[in-house]
Enzyme design. Structure first.
Site, PDB file in Angstrom:
ATOM      1  N   ASP A  83       0.817  -1.222   0.000  1.00  0.00           N
ATOM      2  CA  ASP A  83       0.000   0.000   0.000  1.00  0.00           C
ATOM      3  C   ASP A  83       0.845   1.265   0.000  1.00  0.00           C
ATOM      4  O   ASP A  83       0.539   2.218  -0.705  1.00  0.00           O
ATOM      5  CB  ASP A  83      -0.986   0.004   1.189  1.00  0.00           C
ATOM      6  CG  ASP A  83      -0.300  -0.225   2.521  1.00  0.00           C
ATOM      7  OD1 ASP A  83       0.849  -0.683   2.531  1.00  0.00           O
ATOM      8  OD2 ASP A  83      -0.930   0.050   3.569  1.00  0.00           O
ATOM      9  N   ARG A 118      -9.388   1.613   7.854  1.00  0.00           N
ATOM     10  CA  ARG A 118      -8.997   0.824   6.684  1.00  0.00           C
ATOM     11  C   ARG A 118     -10.141   0.734   5.666  1.00  0.00           C
ATOM     12  O   ARG A 118      -9.903   0.552   4.473  1.00  0.00           O
ATOM     13  CB  ARG A 118      -8.595  -0.600   7.094  1.00  0.00           C
ATOM     14  CG  ARG A 118      -7.311  -0.681   7.913  1.00  0.00           C
ATOM     15  CD  ARG A 118      -6.828  -2.120   7.979  1.00  0.00           C
ATOM     16  NE  ARG A 118      -5.874  -2.376   9.039  1.00  0.00           N
ATOM     17  CZ  ARG A 118      -4.556  -2.188   8.924  1.00  0.00           C
ATOM     18  NH1 ARG A 118      -4.052  -1.737   7.811  1.00  0.00           N
ATOM     19  NH2 ARG A 118      -3.750  -2.463   9.935  1.00  0.00           N
TER      20      ARG A 118
HETATM   21  C1  PRP Z   1       2.988  -0.003   6.326  1.00  0.00           C
HETATM   22  C2  PRP Z   1       3.037  -0.420   4.876  1.00  0.00           C
HETATM   23  C3  PRP Z   1       4.426  -0.929   4.703  1.00  0.00           C
HETATM   24  C4  PRP Z   1       5.217  -0.110   5.677  1.00  0.00           C
HETATM   25  C5  PRP Z   1       5.938   0.955   4.933  1.00  0.00           C
HETATM   26  O1  PRP Z   1       2.700  -1.122   7.099  1.00  0.00           O
HETATM   27  O2  PRP Z   1       2.074  -1.399   4.588  1.00  0.00           O
HETATM   28  O3  PRP Z   1       4.533  -2.305   4.952  1.00  0.00           O
HETATM   29  O4  PRP Z   1       4.296   0.492   6.591  1.00  0.00           O
HETATM   30  O5  PRP Z   1       6.729   1.720   5.799  1.00  0.00           O
HETATM   31  P1  PRP Z   1       8.280   1.916   5.585  1.00  0.00           P
HETATM   32  O6  PRP Z   1       8.501   2.224   4.146  1.00  0.00           O
HETATM   33  O7  PRP Z   1       8.596   3.102   6.478  1.00  0.00           O
HETATM   34  O8  PRP Z   1       8.990   0.687   6.034  1.00  0.00           O
HETATM   35  P2  PRP Z   1       2.242  -1.010   8.624  1.00  0.00           P
HETATM   36  O9  PRP Z   1       3.437  -1.184   9.500  1.00  0.00           O
HETATM   37  O10 PRP Z   1       1.446   0.240   8.813  1.00  0.00           O
HETATM   38  O11 PRP Z   1       1.349  -2.295   8.826  1.00  0.00           O
HETATM   39  P3  PRP Z   1      -0.090  -2.669   8.206  1.00  0.00           P
HETATM   40  O12 PRP Z   1       0.129  -2.816   6.724  1.00  0.00           O
HETATM   41  O13 PRP Z   1      -0.435  -3.949   8.871  1.00  0.00           O
HETATM   42  O14 PRP Z   1      -1.044  -1.546   8.533  1.00  0.00           O
END
Ligand code: PRP
Length: 201
Positions: A110, A175
């Site tokens: 995402d 979400r």
């Molecule tokens: C979000 C997204 C990525 C990550 C990106 O996940 O889906 O995996 O953050 O961040 P970065 O580029 O700083 O590493 P999140 O930790 O919010 O978990 P989720 O998808 O379960 O909401």
């Protein structure tokens, strides 16, 4: 076209949010990406690797716009850090069920924020000897890049603000918004963090 119930109407619980990307704008861009991916992978079988949780809405729409024989796998990643930023220490909470060896893997994500999560994932996947690895990301926040990762299919570049909706959450909430919105009032973040129900993200 898939109808989203009450798509255009403000939601009772969505005050304090400022629209950033409307559902129609997202739908158009995701359809374009689907056509681009279809053309690029013509003649090959795709394995979509959906990164949970945030990518589930984007992946559902993108995959239905890809006209190729495809398999779908899921991977759960958790990065340690505060609620609004990642530390770069990433744990696999759910792994793909089948081996990815010799597969053309398309990661579906995402958002790429610092790039630390995706950088971890790409390195991890490389050890599984896939035929190729590409990345489709709906959103990119270049202002927060720590580790640059190549994004092969990008939906939108966005400013350095906290976004929710279309799969993205704050503390597990929002979400199911059909579009993407900015959390308008930072006080709202503090309110949720104090509500005593714990993290449900
Ligand atoms: C979000 C997204 C990525 C990550 C990106 O996940 O889906 O995996 O953050 O961040 P970065 O580029 O700083 O590493 P999140 O930790 O919010 O978990 P989720 O998808 O379960 O909401």
């Amino acid at each position: 076209m898939v109808e989203v119930i009450n798509e255009g109407e403000p939601r009772a619980w969505s005050s304090g949010l400022r629209p950033l990307l409307e559902p129609e704008e997202i739908r158009r861009r995701v359809a374009e990406l689907g056509r681009e991916i279809t053309a690029d992978y013509r003649g090959r079988e795709l394995t979509a690797l959906v990164v949970l949780k945030g990518s589930f809405v984007f992946a559902a729409d993108l995959l239905r716009g890809i006209d190729l024989t495809s398999k779908v796998e899921f991977i759960g990643l958790r990065s340690y850090g505060s609620r609004t930023s990642t530390s770069g220490v990433v744990e696999i909470t759910l792994d793909a069920k089948y081996p990815l060896v010799d597969r053309h893997v398309l990661i579906i994500e995402d958002i790429v924020d610092t790039g630390l999560t995706l950088s971890f994932l790409r390195d991890n996947l490389a050890t599984r000897l896939p035929a190729s690895i590409r990345l489709a990301a709906l959103l990119h926040k270049p202002a927060r890049t720590i580790r640059p990762v190549p994004i092969d299919y990008l939906g939108f570049t966005i400013p350095d603000e906290f976004v929710v909706g279309y799969g993205l959450d704050h503390d597990g909430r929002y979400r199911n918004l059909p579009g993407i919105a900015l959390l308008d009032d930072p006080a709202q973040l503090r309110l949720f963090e104090k509500d005593g129900r714990g993290s449900v993200d």
